[in-house]
Every structure is written in C-alpha cells, then in structure tokens.
Write a protein that holds these residues in place. Structure first.
Motif, PDB file in Angstrom:
ATOM      1  N   LEU A   1      40.577  36.767  39.845  1.00 40.30           N
ATOM      2  CA  LEU A   1      40.722  36.138  41.158  1.00 40.30           C
ATOM      3  C   LEU A   1      40.575  37.171  42.274  1.00 40.30           C
ATOM      4  O   LEU A   1      41.076  38.290  42.156  1.00 40.30           O
ATOM      5  CB  LEU A   1      42.098  35.480  41.277  1.00 40.30           C
ATOM      6  CG  LEU A   1      42.489  34.462  40.211  1.00 40.30           C
ATOM      7  CD1 LEU A   1      43.932  33.999  40.441  1.00 40.30           C
ATOM      8  CD2 LEU A   1      41.549  33.283  40.222  1.00 40.30           C
TER       9      LEU A   1
ATOM     10  N   VAL B   1      36.783  42.037  37.228  1.00 39.93           N
ATOM     11  CA  VAL B   1      35.950  41.457  36.169  1.00 39.93           C
ATOM     12  C   VAL B   1      36.605  40.151  35.749  1.00 39.93           C
ATOM     13  O   VAL B   1      37.687  40.157  35.158  1.00 39.93           O
ATOM     14  CB  VAL B   1      35.817  42.413  34.961  1.00 39.93           C
ATOM     15  CG1 VAL B   1      34.876  41.802  33.918  1.00 39.93           C
ATOM     16  CG2 VAL B   1      35.325  43.781  35.402  1.00 39.93           C
ATOM     17  N   ASN B   2      35.987  39.057  36.107  1.00 39.63           N
ATOM     18  CA  ASN B   2      36.526  37.729  35.779  1.00 39.63           C
ATOM     19  C   ASN B   2      37.955  37.590  36.301  1.00 39.63           C
ATOM     20  O   ASN B   2      38.862  37.152  35.584  1.00 39.63           O
ATOM     21  CB  ASN B   2      36.484  37.491  34.258  1.00 39.63           C
ATOM     22  CG  ASN B   2      35.120  37.782  33.680  1.00 39.63           C
ATOM     23  OD1 ASN B   2      34.110  37.359  34.241  1.00 39.63           O
ATOM     24  ND2 ASN B   2      35.074  38.515  32.586  1.00 39.63           N
TER      25      ASN B   2
ATOM     26  N   ALA C   1      51.749  43.328  38.183  1.00 40.57           N
ATOM     27  CA  ALA C   1      51.863  42.952  39.598  1.00 40.57           C
ATOM     28  C   ALA C   1      50.972  41.761  39.886  1.00 40.57           C
ATOM     29  O   ALA C   1      50.011  41.487  39.165  1.00 40.57           O
ATOM     30  CB  ALA C   1      51.461  44.126  40.498  1.00 40.57           C
TER      31      ALA C   1
ATOM     32  N   PHE D   1      47.693  33.007  30.968  1.00 43.70           N
ATOM     33  CA  PHE D   1      47.118  34.223  30.380  1.00 43.70           C
ATOM     34  C   PHE D   1      48.065  34.890  29.385  1.00 43.70           C
ATOM     35  O   PHE D   1      47.591  35.533  28.435  1.00 43.70           O
ATOM     36  CB  PHE D   1      46.632  35.170  31.477  1.00 43.70           C
ATOM     37  CG  PHE D   1      45.350  34.681  32.090  1.00 43.70           C
ATOM     38  CD1 PHE D   1      44.161  34.750  31.382  1.00 43.70           C
ATOM     39  CD2 PHE D   1      45.331  34.094  33.351  1.00 43.70           C
ATOM     40  CE1 PHE D   1      42.971  34.266  31.917  1.00 43.70           C
ATOM     41  CE2 PHE D   1      44.157  33.603  33.893  1.00 43.70           C
ATOM     42  CZ  PHE D   1      42.969  33.687  33.181  1.00 43.70           C
TER      43      PHE D   1
ATOM     44  N   TRP E   1      47.423  30.298  47.597  1.00 44.93           N
ATOM     45  CA  TRP E   1      48.148  30.832  46.441  1.00 44.93           C
ATOM     46  C   TRP E   1      49.641  30.838  46.738  1.00 44.93           C
ATOM     47  O   TRP E   1      50.049  31.203  47.849  1.00 44.93           O
ATOM     48  CB  TRP E   1      47.660  32.255  46.192  1.00 44.93           C
ATOM     49  CG  TRP E   1      48.282  32.998  45.056  1.00 44.93           C
ATOM     50  CD1 TRP E   1      49.284  33.928  45.141  1.00 44.93           C
ATOM     51  CD2 TRP E   1      47.917  32.927  43.673  1.00 44.93           C
ATOM     52  NE1 TRP E   1      49.555  34.424  43.891  1.00 44.93           N
ATOM     53  CE2 TRP E   1      48.735  33.827  42.970  1.00 44.93           C
ATOM     54  CE3 TRP E   1      46.977  32.188  42.962  1.00 44.93           C
ATOM     55  CZ2 TRP E   1      48.655  34.012  41.595  1.00 44.93           C
ATOM     56  CZ3 TRP E   1      46.881  32.368  41.594  1.00 44.93           C
ATOM     57  CH2 TRP E   1      47.714  33.262  40.931  1.00 44.93           C
TER      58      TRP E   1
ATOM     59  N   ALA F   1      48.241  40.388  42.292  1.00 43.58           N
ATOM     60  CA  ALA F   1      47.236  40.941  43.201  1.00 43.58           C
ATOM     61  C   ALA F   1      47.296  40.313  44.589  1.00 43.58           C
ATOM     62  O   ALA F   1      46.650  40.798  45.518  1.00 43.58           O
ATOM     63  CB  ALA F   1      45.848  40.772  42.607  1.00 43.58           C
TER      64      ALA F   1
ATOM     65  N   ILE G   1      36.445  31.800  36.366  1.00 40.70           N
ATOM     66  CA  ILE G   1      36.733  32.534  37.609  1.00 40.70           C
ATOM     67  C   ILE G   1      35.401  33.067  38.125  1.00 40.70           C
ATOM     68  O   ILE G   1      34.930  34.133  37.723  1.00 40.70           O
ATOM     69  CB  ILE G   1      37.746  33.671  37.353  1.00 40.70           C
ATOM     70  CG1 ILE G   1      39.069  33.088  36.843  1.00 40.70           C
ATOM     71  CG2 ILE G   1      37.965  34.481  38.622  1.00 40.70           C
ATOM     72  CD1 ILE G   1      40.132  34.126  36.504  1.00 40.70           C
TER      73      ILE G   1
ATOM     74  N   MET H   1      49.193  40.407  28.291  1.00 43.23           N
ATOM     75  CA  MET H   1      47.887  41.081  28.354  1.00 43.23           C
ATOM     76  C   MET H   1      48.109  42.603  28.405  1.00 43.23           C
ATOM     77  O   MET H   1      47.496  43.358  27.654  1.00 43.23           O
ATOM     78  CB  MET H   1      47.117  40.634  29.596  1.00 43.23           C
ATOM     79  CG  MET H   1      46.527  39.245  29.497  1.00 43.23           C
ATOM     80  SD  MET H   1      45.024  39.241  28.494  1.00 43.23           S
ATOM     81  CE  MET H   1      44.363  37.619  28.895  1.00 43.23           C
TER      82      MET H   1
ATOM     83  N   TRP I   1      42.539  37.150  23.261  1.00 42.33           N
ATOM     84  CA  TRP I   1      41.586  37.588  24.293  1.00 42.33           C
ATOM     85  C   TRP I   1      40.516  38.527  23.740  1.00 42.33           C
ATOM     86  O   TRP I   1      39.364  38.549  24.209  1.00 42.33           O
ATOM     87  CB  TRP I   1      42.308  38.223  25.485  1.00 42.33           C
ATOM     88  CG  TRP I   1      41.386  38.237  26.666  1.00 42.33           C
ATOM     89  CD1 TRP I   1      40.650  39.283  27.124  1.00 42.33           C
ATOM     90  CD2 TRP I   1      41.041  37.098  27.480  1.00 42.33           C
ATOM     91  NE1 TRP I   1      39.865  38.877  28.187  1.00 42.33           N
ATOM     92  CE2 TRP I   1      40.100  37.537  28.415  1.00 42.33           C
ATOM     93  CE3 TRP I   1      41.452  35.767  27.503  1.00 42.33           C
ATOM     94  CZ2 TRP I   1      39.544  36.682  29.364  1.00 42.33           C
ATOM     95  CZ3 TRP I   1      40.904  34.917  28.452  1.00 42.33           C
ATOM     96  CH2 TRP I   1      39.965  35.380  29.371  1.00 42.33           C
TER      97      TRP I   1
ATOM     98  N   MET J   1      45.825  46.767  36.634  1.00 38.62           N
ATOM     99  CA  MET J   1      46.913  45.900  37.091  1.00 38.62           C
ATOM    100  C   MET J   1      46.694  44.473  36.609  1.00 38.62           C
ATOM    101  O   MET J   1      45.572  43.970  36.638  1.00 38.62           O
ATOM    102  CB  MET J   1      46.931  45.946  38.614  1.00 38.62           C
ATOM    103  CG  MET J   1      48.253  45.629  39.236  1.00 38.62           C
ATOM    104  SD  MET J   1      48.163  45.923  41.017  1.00 38.62           S
ATOM    105  CE  MET J   1      48.500  47.659  41.140  1.00 38.62           C
ATOM    106  N   ASP J   2      47.773  43.826  36.185  1.00 36.14           N
ATOM    107  CA  ASP J   2      47.650  42.449  35.722  1.00 36.14           C
ATOM    108  C   ASP J   2      48.966  41.712  35.945  1.00 36.14           C
ATOM    109  O   ASP J   2      50.041  42.307  35.980  1.00 36.14           O
ATOM    110  CB  ASP J   2      47.263  42.403  34.240  1.00 36.14           C
ATOM    111  CG  ASP J   2      46.540  41.116  33.866  1.00 36.14           C
ATOM    112  OD1 ASP J   2      45.313  41.160  33.692  1.00 36.14           O
ATOM    113  OD2 ASP J   2      47.213  40.056  33.787  1.00 36.14           O
ATOM    114  N   LEU J   3      48.836  40.397  36.050  1.00 37.95           N
ATOM    115  CA  LEU J   3      49.986  39.510  36.242  1.00 37.95           C
ATOM    116  C   LEU J   3      50.640  39.166  34.909  1.00 37.95           C
ATOM    117  O   LEU J   3      51.799  38.738  34.876  1.00 37.95           O
ATOM    118  CB  LEU J   3      49.458  38.227  36.897  1.00 37.95           C
ATOM    119  CG  LEU J   3      50.392  37.136  37.365  1.00 37.95           C
ATOM    120  CD1 LEU J   3      51.333  37.660  38.428  1.00 37.95           C
ATOM    121  CD2 LEU J   3      49.574  35.970  37.920  1.00 37.95           C
TER     122      LEU J   3
ATOM    123  N   GLY K   1      43.369  42.438  37.403  1.00 35.46           N
ATOM    124  CA  GLY K   1      43.181  41.495  36.300  1.00 35.46           C
ATOM    125  C   GLY K   1      42.584  42.204  35.102  1.00 35.46           C
ATOM    126  O   GLY K   1      41.631  41.731  34.486  1.00 35.46           O
ATOM    127  N   SER K   2      43.165  43.323  34.758  1.00 37.41           N
ATOM    128  CA  SER K   2      42.589  44.199  33.718  1.00 37.41           C
ATOM    129  C   SER K   2      42.723  43.610  32.322  1.00 37.41           C
ATOM    130  O   SER K   2      42.073  44.086  31.390  1.00 37.41           O
ATOM    131  CB  SER K   2      43.249  45.575  33.779  1.00 37.41           C
ATOM    132  OG  SER K   2      44.661  45.436  33.735  1.00 37.41           O
ATOM    133  N   GLY K   3      43.546  42.586  32.147  1.00 27.95           N
ATOM    134  CA  GLY K   3      43.675  41.946  30.847  1.00 27.95           C
ATOM    135  C   GLY K   3      44.113  42.923  29.772  1.00 27.95           C
ATOM    136  O   GLY K   3      45.045  43.714  29.961  1.00 27.95           O
TER     137      GLY K   3
END
Ligand SMILES: C[S@@+](CC[C@H](N)C(=O)[O-])C[C@H]1O[C@@H](n2cnc3c(N)ncnc32)[C@H](O)[C@@H]1O
Length: 215
Positions: free
Chosen positions: A154, A151-152, A133, A55, A43, A135, A182, A119, A62, A113-115, A93-95
C-alpha cells in the motif's frame, strides 16, 4: 502537478505468470485506493486491524508466492530505474523479506518494515532491520531515507513524501501488473504523491514498476 514519467521498453521474463487473476474489485485493491487517498474512506484503525490479520494469516504460505521471475521484476526496477547505491533504503511492506537482501546489496542500511508480526517473524536473518509498524505513521524522522521501496505494498503518499530525502526515489513494483491486488498504475502513484514527480516505468514480464523522483 504531475511530471513526466517515461515508459521504457518491456522486459520479457520467460515463465512469469500472474499468481491469480485478481482485479479492480478485490478487497485489497479497494484498500490500496483508500490508503493512497484516491477513494474514501481514509485508512483507519479498523483497516489496520483487518489488513494485519489478513497478512498474519497468509504469512505461513507467503513463500509460495515468491519466485525468481518475480524477483526479476524488482531487480529490473532497480537496474533500469537507476536506483543507485545509497545510505538507507526503507522497504515498506517487506513481508517475509523476499527482496530485503537484494536491497541490502545496494544500500548501506535497509529498514524492512511491516504491519504483520507473523510476516516479520518468518523473514530470514540477513541484512535489514525488521520493524513492526504501520506505514500510515512511520516511526522515522523527516527526510531520512534515500529510497522508499514498495513491492506489492500500500502507498501512503504523505508519509512516503515526508521521510524521503530531497534527492531520493520511490520504487513502486506490482509483481503481477494489473492482476496484483495491491496495484496502481504509475500515473496514479504520481497523482497520489504530493508535489511534482518525474521518472520512468516499464512492464517486466507480467509485472510493472515505476521509479519516481521529485521533479
Ligand atoms: C502483498 S504483501 C507483499 C509482501 C512483499 N513485499 C512481497 O512482495 O512479497 C503486502 C505486505 O504489506 C504489509 N502491509 C500492509 N499494510 C501495511 C501497513 N499499513 N504498514 C506496513 N505494512 C503493511 C502486509 O503485512 C504484507 O506483508
């Protein structure tokens, strides 16, 4: 060394269908294996930008990928995986937060937390501190959460291992099983995580989950 992961009986979820037939050559599957350290290259900043942009673009639609059947896969993991109440859950990856309230009912505090800023912007008000953030480098101290829920999402094995308390658990869910872009099988999750792990896994509808604890 891998520990024992016991398979529990399948759970039937009437009406649960995979969202689409994606498989091993899907770009996010390749990214999944890269993030987990199961395939080079590691990564990097380029991967982070690509995934965040992907995303951000998917965020407005979504909600069409959520359903009661998909939510049932997550609650089955929490119930049969014996994920009890604890102080803090980290949902990576809480979307748009489809599962954050479910976690909020079980944990004193949820860090969602999500990138993807888009989302996070679409996540409903409710339980959960929403944090932007990557991950790959979690803005959390060592051994600070009771459960890491993916959940789904990385898997970044070293960071999951670092922030999880000694008695904590990892909850891994693929809503559409092997058709989830994923996706890793439970034994691959164990292979990727540092150290020795034990736990349970099951199929629920077309999904699958595993709940892992340090052996
Ligand atoms: C497939 S979506 C799943 C969203 C939600 N968990 C669900 O199942 O509906 C993956 C989510 O993980 C986030 N994500 C991907 N890579 C990430 C990273 N390195 N750090 C944090 N979040 C990430 C994406 O932005 C996206 O919201």
């Amino acid at each position: 060394m891998p520990g024992t992961i016991d398979r529990l009986p399948d759970l039937e979820i009437p009406g649960h269908r995979p969202s689409r037939p994606d498989g091993a050559d899907h770009p996010m599957r390749v990214m999944t294996r890269r993030a987990a350290g199961l395939q080079p290259p590691p990564w990097d900043a380029r991967a982070r930008h690509e995934v965040a942009a992907l995303f951000d673009g998917l965020a407005p639609e979504w909600h069409t990928r959520t359903s009661p059947e998909r939510a049932r896969v997550v609650t089955d993991a929490l119930d049969r995986g014996q994920v009890g109440t604890g102080a803090t859950a980290l949902e990576l990856g809480s979307g748009i937060g489809a599962y954050t309230a479910t976690l909020g009912a079980r944990f004193g505090e949820v860090v969602a937390m999500d990138l993807s800023l888009e989302m996070l912007r679409l996540a409903a008000d409710g339980p959960g501190h929403r944090v932007l953030a990557d991950a790959h480098r979690l803005p959390l101290t060592d051994a600070s959460v009771d459960a890491v829920v993916l959940v789904n999402m990385l898997l970044f094995p070293d960071e999951v291992d670092r922030v999880l308390r000694p008695e904590g658990c990892v909850v891994w869910v693929n809503s559409s099983g092997e058709s989830t872009p994923i996706h890793l099988m439970p034994d691959e999750v164990v292979e990727a995580l540092p150290g020795s792990w034990t736990g349970t896994w099951a199929r629920a509808g077309t999904g699958l989950w595993s709940v892992l604890r340090r052996a």
